[in-house]
Design a protein around this motif. Sequence first.
Motif, short mmCIF file in Angstrom:
data_model
loop_
_atom_site.label_atom_id
_atom_site.label_comp_id
_atom_site.label_asym_id
_atom_site.label_seq_id
_atom_site.Cartn_x
_atom_site.Cartn_y
_atom_site.Cartn_z
N ARG A 189 -0.11 -7.05 -9.08
CA ARG A 189 -1.03 -7.34 -7.98
C ARG A 189 -2.02 -6.19 -7.77
O ARG A 189 -3.19 -6.41 -7.44
CB ARG A 189 -0.24 -7.60 -6.70
N PHE A 246 -0.16 -6.32 -0.66
CA PHE A 246 0.39 -6.84 -1.92
C PHE A 246 1.49 -7.87 -1.67
O PHE A 246 2.43 -7.99 -2.45
CB PHE A 246 0.94 -5.68 -2.77
N GLY A 247 1.34 -8.63 -0.58
CA GLY A 247 2.37 -9.59 -0.19
C GLY A 247 2.27 -10.93 -0.88
O GLY A 247 1.58 -11.10 -1.90
N THR A 293 4.55 -1.61 0.47
CA THR A 293 5.54 -2.69 0.36
C THR A 293 4.84 -3.97 -0.10
O THR A 293 3.62 -4.02 -0.22
CB THR A 293 6.21 -2.95 1.73
N THR A 294 5.65 -4.98 -0.34
CA THR A 294 5.09 -6.30 -0.68
C THR A 294 5.07 -7.20 0.56
O THR A 294 5.20 -8.42 0.47
CB THR A 294 5.90 -6.97 -1.80
N GLU A 295 4.93 -6.57 1.73
CA GLU A 295 4.79 -7.33 2.98
C GLU A 295 3.49 -6.95 3.68
O GLU A 295 3.40 -6.92 4.90
CB GLU A 295 5.99 -7.07 3.90
N GLY A 343 0.24 -12.37 -4.20
CA GLY A 343 1.13 -12.66 -5.31
C GLY A 343 0.96 -14.08 -5.85
O GLY A 343 0.95 -14.30 -7.06
N ALA A 374 5.99 -7.01 -9.89
CA ALA A 374 5.05 -7.77 -9.06
C ALA A 374 3.99 -6.90 -8.42
O ALA A 374 2.79 -7.20 -8.47
CB ALA A 374 5.81 -8.55 -7.99
N MET A 375 4.40 -5.77 -7.83
CA MET A 375 3.44 -4.95 -7.10
C MET A 375 2.41 -4.33 -8.04
O MET A 375 1.23 -4.21 -7.71
CB MET A 375 4.17 -3.85 -6.33
#
Length: 625
Positions: free
Chosen positions: A37, A164-165, A159-161, A169, A33-34
């Motif tokens: 993105r 790139f959250g 992080t994905t927070e 996404g 995912a990251m």
Amino acid sequence: MSRDNILRVVITVAAIAMSLFILITSISLPLVAMCQRAVVLMLSLFIIFLMCPYKKKEGARITIFDILLAIAGIVIGAYILIDYENLVNRMGVPNKADLIMGGMAILLVLEATRRAIGWPLPIVTSLFLLYNYFGHYIPGTFGHRGYDLVRIINQMYMTTEGIFGVPLGVVVSIVFLFVLFGSFLERSGGGNFFINFAMSIAGRSRGGPAKIAVIGSGLMGTISGSSIANAVTVGSFTIPLMKRVGYRPEFAAAVEANASTGGQIMPPIMGAGAFIMAEFTQIPYIKIIAAAAIPAILYYFSIYMNVHFEACRAGLEGLPPEEVPKMKEVLKDGWIYIFPIAALVVILILGYSPARAAYASIALLILASMLKASTRMGFADILDALRNAALNAYGVVAACACAGMIVGSVSMTGLGIKFSNVIGAIAGDKIILGLLMTMVASLVLGMALPTTANYIVQASIAAPALVALGLPVLTCHLFVFYFGVFADITPPVALAAYAAAGIAKANPLISGLLAARNVTVAYLIPYLFVFYPALLGKAPVFDVIFTAISAAIAIVAFSAAFSGYLYCRCKGWERIVLVVMGAMLLFPEKITSLIGGALLLLFYIWQRHKYKAVIKEEVGKSVSE
């Protein structure tokens, strides 16, 4: 080849590459995912810095500074791709290179968002970032221990927070595919089909062009998901028609803004916000659009009735029959567009993901377009659709990357819980007070932020506060989403109305005020579905039907009262009576609603009898003279 042509080619290649990358990685070749993105963000930043000069003024050109920023955008994404595994291992303990790249990423996203959509969102995001750092200086409930730059950059970049959250996404994995679907639909001639379809339905009726705007913009809005883009696209056709039959320029702009704004709440495609809602609430998208269907229909019905009564009051007619296409001919020419949209709905109902539904609909649209020479897309058309999709989406990508930092900040500081506690303390057990506070917050934020960014902020802060008051999760999220959408037609910053006013050559402020007046009844709809869950389908079938019909008839009463016309012009006391009858139709007790409906019918019959008596008397006088 000139410099401008080289730039145009580079942007086109980057845009097509971005569309193809998302198409490939969404279904057939999924990436981490990251990483996915990061690629989309770096291509979006690259395009933004090459398309949007530092200074937004006419004649401004791209400078070497802009080119360097575009290259920097590629670097911060490539860094994640190349060093991803080591980056994951260093999460929480970033090295010097990580911090440099992370700091660059934050600044680049803020600047790219400013260039793409303006100052407000970067300013709001910057305030949240400052709140992360200086929280220990803030006294009381909203204070926190504060975080250093290392922790903030780690959260936002590694992080994905953060950047790139979830918001980014959802755009990458779902929203962009629907933007691409809309781009292919427009390229194959689907936009003309929607306009002609709306003309064949309402063109000859009273005030026909305004009703064409309502229907056509509603159909286009379900695909485009942008009120401003919809107002400009459809409004360039409908606004001149409305002015031609006698509507004031300001009213024509207001109607187009109303209709275009509603596209974001009309299933099956409700813009980026609804897909993000599905991710935030973990409620299947099909359930969200099923719940949103009746409120969306009521919204458009309220605009339609307001337009109808305004046309009656002003004595406006429809278009001449020779200018209105026949429904049979319209369907004969554009039947191919029905199948992809129908397939989209069916695939969602069958339980497949929105991404798969969009993917299948795009493929079916391309195949269906080949059946007719007039709609057939060649290789150049397909490339153009891919390019346009990326150019239409880069602003959403930047906005969601920026809004992701707000979500990350709320997560770091516990601001959502703090806000919920404050709302709970002020509202107590009075739900209506909590709703009013949330409505004001949504409208105020919506004046500065795009709908999607507004919803992300409200979903992180305000929606949990309403949930804490005991309301269902979906109801709370739909409530803040609706008022975030309505901000586009709420003065003093009614962006959709201002965009339409530019086409109508009308006063923007008056257009905004009229847009808000036109949907006065619509502002009640979110409150109605909070207190009447049947409007969201959460009741036995009979209750759902009864409540929906009662609400629709109440809208007729309120629209007539605000327009000052039912069967004929209404006096002041008659308008008050109409409001009372409309309120009765909204009472929870069915007997009260039935009485209100019966009284409205009797009032209509009485007005009709009175009007005919007056006409008969005037005819008698003219004959005797």
